[in-house]
Design a protein around this motif. Sequence first.
Motif, PDB file in Angstrom:
ATOM      1  N   UNK A  64      36.572  44.631   4.966  1.00  0.00           N
ATOM      2  CA  UNK A  64      35.425  43.724   4.918  1.00  0.00           C
ATOM      3  C   UNK A  64      34.749  43.647   6.285  1.00  0.00           C
ATOM      4  N   UNK A  65      33.477  43.303   6.289  1.00  0.00           N
ATOM      5  CA  UNK A  65      32.727  43.161   7.535  1.00  0.00           C
ATOM      6  C   UNK A  65      33.354  42.057   8.387  1.00  0.00           C
ATOM      7  N   UNK A  66      33.748  40.970   7.764  1.00  0.00           N
ATOM      8  CA  UNK A  66      34.387  39.886   8.501  1.00  0.00           C
ATOM      9  C   UNK A  66      35.638  40.350   9.215  1.00  0.00           C
ATOM     10  N   UNK A  67      36.477  41.110   8.536  1.00  0.00           N
ATOM     11  CA  UNK A  67      37.709  41.630   9.130  1.00  0.00           C
ATOM     12  C   UNK A  67      37.380  42.633  10.237  1.00  0.00           C
ATOM     13  N   UNK A  82      32.040  49.423  15.234  1.00  0.00           N
ATOM     14  CA  UNK A  82      32.138  50.886  15.318  1.00  0.00           C
ATOM     15  C   UNK A  82      32.132  51.452  13.907  1.00  0.00           C
ATOM     16  N   UNK A  83      31.451  52.553  13.752  1.00  0.00           N
ATOM     17  CA  UNK A  83      31.307  53.147  12.423  1.00  0.00           C
ATOM     18  C   UNK A  83      32.578  53.856  11.957  1.00  0.00           C
ATOM     19  N   UNK A  84      33.549  54.059  12.839  1.00  0.00           N
ATOM     20  CA  UNK A  84      34.781  54.743  12.453  1.00  0.00           C
ATOM     21  C   UNK A  84      35.833  53.791  11.884  1.00  0.00           C
ATOM     22  N   UNK A  85      35.478  52.500  11.753  1.00  0.00           N
ATOM     23  CA  UNK A  85      36.398  51.540  11.144  1.00  0.00           C
ATOM     24  C   UNK A  85      36.578  51.871   9.672  1.00  0.00           C
ATOM     25  N   UNK A  86      37.684  51.421   9.133  1.00  0.00           N
ATOM     26  CA  UNK A  86      38.003  51.619   7.726  1.00  0.00           C
ATOM     27  C   UNK A  86      36.863  51.135   6.842  1.00  0.00           C
ATOM     28  N   UNK A  87      36.310  52.032   6.052  1.00  0.00           N
ATOM     29  CA  UNK A  87      35.164  51.701   5.199  1.00  0.00           C
ATOM     30  C   UNK A  87      35.532  50.668   4.134  1.00  0.00           C
ATOM     31  N   UNK A  88      36.789  50.581   3.756  1.00  0.00           N
ATOM     32  CA  UNK A  88      37.196  49.633   2.729  1.00  0.00           C
ATOM     33  C   UNK A  88      37.446  48.229   3.262  1.00  0.00           C
ATOM     34  N   UNK A 122      32.830  32.379  12.444  1.00  0.00           N
ATOM     35  CA  UNK A 122      31.742  33.028  11.696  1.00  0.00           C
ATOM     36  C   UNK A 122      32.269  34.251  10.944  1.00  0.00           C
ATOM     37  N   UNK A 123      33.076  35.064  11.616  1.00  0.00           N
ATOM     38  CA  UNK A 123      33.627  36.268  10.997  1.00  0.00           C
ATOM     39  C   UNK A 123      34.513  35.902   9.803  1.00  0.00           C
ATOM     40  N   UNK A 124      35.340  34.871   9.968  1.00  0.00           N
ATOM     41  CA  UNK A 124      36.210  34.439   8.871  1.00  0.00           C
ATOM     42  C   UNK A 124      35.401  33.918   7.687  1.00  0.00           C
ATOM     43  N   UNK A 128      25.254  42.001   2.386  1.00  0.00           N
ATOM     44  CA  UNK A 128      24.018  42.183   3.158  1.00  0.00           C
ATOM     45  C   UNK A 128      24.333  42.734   4.549  1.00  0.00           C
ATOM     46  N   UNK A 129      25.347  42.180   5.191  1.00  0.00           N
ATOM     47  CA  UNK A 129      25.679  42.575   6.558  1.00  0.00           C
ATOM     48  C   UNK A 129      26.364  43.933   6.646  1.00  0.00           C
ATOM     49  N   UNK A 130      26.918  44.400   5.545  1.00  0.00           N
ATOM     50  CA  UNK A 130      27.587  45.703   5.542  1.00  0.00           C
ATOM     51  C   UNK A 130      26.635  46.806   5.985  1.00  0.00           C
ATOM     52  N   UNK A 131      25.367  46.660   5.693  1.00  0.00           N
ATOM     53  CA  UNK A 131      24.377  47.669   6.073  1.00  0.00           C
ATOM     54  C   UNK A 131      23.890  47.503   7.504  1.00  0.00           C
ATOM     55  N   UNK A 132      24.349  46.472   8.191  1.00  0.00           N
ATOM     56  CA  UNK A 132      23.881  46.194   9.556  1.00  0.00           C
ATOM     57  C   UNK A 132      25.027  46.235  10.563  1.00  0.00           C
ATOM     58  N   UNK A 133      26.028  47.044  10.276  1.00  0.00           N
ATOM     59  CA  UNK A 133      27.209  47.112  11.132  1.00  0.00           C
ATOM     60  C   UNK A 133      26.865  47.486  12.572  1.00  0.00           C
ATOM     61  N   UNK A 134      25.987  48.441  12.752  1.00  0.00           N
ATOM     62  CA  UNK A 134      25.649  48.874  14.104  1.00  0.00           C
ATOM     63  C   UNK A 134      25.062  47.712  14.912  1.00  0.00           C
ATOM     64  N   UNK A 135      24.193  46.918  14.280  1.00  0.00           N
ATOM     65  CA  UNK A 135      23.589  45.777  14.967  1.00  0.00           C
ATOM     66  C   UNK A 135      24.626  44.714  15.329  1.00  0.00           C
ATOM     67  N   UNK A 136      25.683  44.641  14.543  1.00  0.00           N
ATOM     68  CA  UNK A 136      26.742  43.672  14.793  1.00  0.00           C
ATOM     69  C   UNK A 136      27.749  44.181  15.818  1.00  0.00           C
ATOM     70  N   UNK A 137      27.613  45.438  16.216  1.00  0.00           N
ATOM     71  CA  UNK A 137      28.525  46.004  17.197  1.00  0.00           C
ATOM     72  C   UNK A 137      29.811  46.536  16.600  1.00  0.00           C
TER      73      UNK A 137
END
Length: 84
Positions: free
Chosen positions: A65-68, A57-63, A33-35, A46-55
């Motif tokens: 991808x959500x999948x990565x 951490x907000x300190x990950x590299x902002x650049x 799914x992540x890949x 769409x999912x970029x705004x729901x990072x907290x719900x996906x578990x």
Amino acid sequence: MERWQRLDHASQRQYREGDMSGYRATRSAMGEMAKSLERDPQLESILANRKRELGIRMDFDAGMSVGKQLTLNYGLGRGRGLGL
């Protein structure tokens, strides 16, 4: 989103219960799914705004991808399974 959360809860339960075969299968499905997010820029956005719900951490590299980020955060990459 809901499927991801169901898989995450299932993998935690399987791990607690010692069902390693089920745990690996569930984690594999999460990895796929992540890949797949990397091939779907619209869903990624769409999912970029729901990072907290996906578990994620907000300190990950902002650049990154959500999948990565999901792959790294949940240890779903190949390197972890190969002991690298």
